[in-house]
Enzyme design. Structure first.
Site, mmCIF file in Angstrom:
data_model
loop_
_atom_site.group_PDB
_atom_site.id
_atom_site.type_symbol
_atom_site.label_atom_id
_atom_site.label_comp_id
_atom_site.label_asym_id
_atom_site.label_seq_id
_atom_site.Cartn_x
_atom_site.Cartn_y
_atom_site.Cartn_z
ATOM 1 N N GLU A 118 -42.643 41.128 -10.685
ATOM 2 C CA GLU A 118 -41.398 41.850 -10.931
ATOM 3 C C GLU A 118 -41.381 42.619 -12.268
ATOM 4 O O GLU A 118 -40.613 42.277 -13.184
ATOM 5 C CB GLU A 118 -40.201 40.891 -10.852
ATOM 6 C CG GLU A 118 -40.101 40.181 -9.514
ATOM 7 C CD GLU A 118 -38.886 39.257 -9.415
ATOM 8 O OE1 GLU A 118 -38.230 39.004 -10.424
ATOM 9 O OE2 GLU A 118 -38.616 38.783 -8.300
ATOM 10 N N GLU B 150 -41.261 36.386 -2.377
ATOM 11 C CA GLU B 150 -40.086 35.561 -2.717
ATOM 12 C C GLU B 150 -38.927 35.973 -1.834
ATOM 13 O O GLU B 150 -38.693 37.161 -1.622
ATOM 14 C CB GLU B 150 -39.633 35.771 -4.170
ATOM 15 C CG GLU B 150 -40.445 35.073 -5.212
ATOM 16 C CD GLU B 150 -39.902 35.299 -6.620
ATOM 17 O OE1 GLU B 150 -38.674 35.458 -6.807
ATOM 18 O OE2 GLU B 150 -40.740 35.320 -7.549
#
Ligand code: IFM
Length: 446
Positions: free
Chosen positions: A171, A356
């Site tokens: 991320e 995720e």
């Protein structure tokens, strides 16, 4: 409460990888033990007012000591793979030398996972930059990208033989925008322009690390994980449509477009040229390395409206009645399918892993049980959304539930629980929630 997919679903083939995910700082604890040096998150937690309730990562889930028990737990769920991260401050000292105890910890962990036939997905950077590098500018300093390259080489040499899939960064949006733009994450700076420069240096670091991973670990896959959100127009105004496209450009395309096309998005160049980072000659070619896969972390969607005075988009709650999780994120599984299909049209995508996905719920442990019905529904609808994307032509190879167990949820401290497994932070006892049983039943039914 169960999770079910169509009986002919490609997700139920044994070639589809199911896993659970965690990250070092969120679970390990032991942050001053065995030569681990300070990270930006240790410093951020110690700064009053930054993390809810003054929580920190000193103990977390005590995984540093309970790792064997935790691997047994992972095994008991019947997953194919475990996604974890390595703490840079545990692996390397300030001079760039290997920390033998840190290496031994990860080596033992990875060896035991492999002995249990669990595939290892290892992230090199899940936000815990060594503090001494932050003091030299952190991700605003281009040199940090070259330090990351050295760290990658050490990790690959010492641990590569037990790693199936490498991730350079988890991320980059969070590292750069939350960390350097919004000040919500470490190191806590608030400057939109600098944040984009930090993002560029993270992408550069990814590009510098990829050839190292491919050279030292030719049999492993290597790639990067991006978090993305689908943005909808908040209302029927034409400017809201533009705001939603702009929001997606800032959140999603600013990161994926350099990686896959070697350029930053035109809409950002047009609307806010000051957000385009300073780029040195050759940077974009370095960033656009071929990747074996792209990891996508997906939780929620946004609703955007143009704010003419601010000359930027603002993000609103949905105008219609929708369901939210305990962290206030809208539940909208269809938006995941839509985003995947749009990306599939806009880019030549490598294979995708959903690295995720999950929900923070207001879990209560009552007589050893957690009836997290909302999380089971969340997993069920999102897995079906992925099924829909695959049947519409997107190449998705695996899915990781976030998270294996409740853990340190960054600025929210321990107040938000994302785990399939409940952690009692007083006793460190782990208890399977209903969602863990439902997920496990799905996997065992294959
Ligand atoms: O807990 C985080 C994780 O570290 C990165 N992705 C989002 C999760 C939930 O906020």
């Amino acid at each position: 409460m169960s999770i079910s997919l169509p009986s002919n679903s490609p997700l139920l083939k044994t070639s589809f990888t199911f896993g659970v995910a965690t990250a070092a700082f969120q679970i390990e604890g032991a942050n001053q033990l065995d030569g681990r040096i300070e990270s930006i998150w240790d410093r951020f937690c110690a700064t009053p007012g930054k993390v809810l309730n003054g929580d920190d990562g000193t103990i977390a889930c005590d995984h540093y000591h309970k790792w064997q028990e935790d691997i047994d737990l992972i095994k008991s769920l019947g997953v194919d793979a475990y996604r974890l991260s390595i703490a840079w401050p545990r692996l390397m000292d300030e001079e760039g030398n290997a920390n033998p105890k840190g290496i031994a910890f990860y080596r033992n962990l990875l060896e035991r996972l492999k002995a249990n036939e669990i595939k290892t997905f290892v992230t090199l950077y899940h936000w815990d930059l060594p503090q001494h590098l932050e003091e030299k500018g952190g991700w605003l300093n281009r040199e940090t990208a070259y330090k990351f390259k050295e760290y990658t080489q050490l990790a690959a040499e010492e641990l590569g033989q037990w790693v199936d899939v490498w991730t350079t960064f988890n991320e980059p949006w969070c590292t750069s925008i939350l960390g350097y733009g919004e000040g919500i994450h470490a190191p806590g700076l608030k400057d939109d322009v600098k944040a984009r420069q930090a993002g560029h240096h993270v992408l550069l670091a990814h590009g510098l690390a990829m050839p190292i991973l491919k050279r030292i670990c030719p049999n492993a896959q290597a790639g990067i994980v991006l978090n993305m959100s689908k943005a909808f127009p908040a209302d029927s105004e034409a400017s809201s449509k533009m705001a939603s496209l702009y929001a997606e450009a800032l959140d999603n395309h600013f990161f994926i477009e350099p990686l896959l096309k070697g350029q930053y998005p035109d809409i950002i160049k047009a609307l806010s040229p000051e957000l385009i980072p300073q780029i040195k000659e050759g940077d974009m070619a370095i960033i656009k390395q071929p990747i074996d896969y792209l990891g996508l972390n997906y939780y929620t969607c946004n609703h955007a409206k143009w704010h003419s005075e601010l000359k930027r988009q603002t993000i609103l709650k949905s105008a219609t009645e929708v369901e939210y999780t305990h962290i206030g994120w809208e539940i909208n599984p269809e938006s995941l399918t839509q985003l995947l299909l749009e990306l599939h049209q806009q880019y030549t995508l490598p294979p995708i892993y959903i690295t995720e996905n999950g929900a923070a719920c207001d879990d209560k442990l009552i007589e050893g049980e957690v009836h997290d019905e909302q999380r089971v529904r969340y997993l069920n609808t999102h897995l079906n959304a992925i099924h829909n994307a695959i049947t519409a032509g997107v190449d998705i190879q695996g899915y990781f539930a976030w998270s294996l167990m409740d853990n340190f949820e960054w600025a929210e401290g321990y107040s938000k629980r994302f785990g399939l497994v409940y952690v009692d932070y007083e006793t460190q006892k782990r208890s399977l929630k209903a969602s863990a049983k439902a997920y496990s039943n799905l996997l065992l039914s294959r």
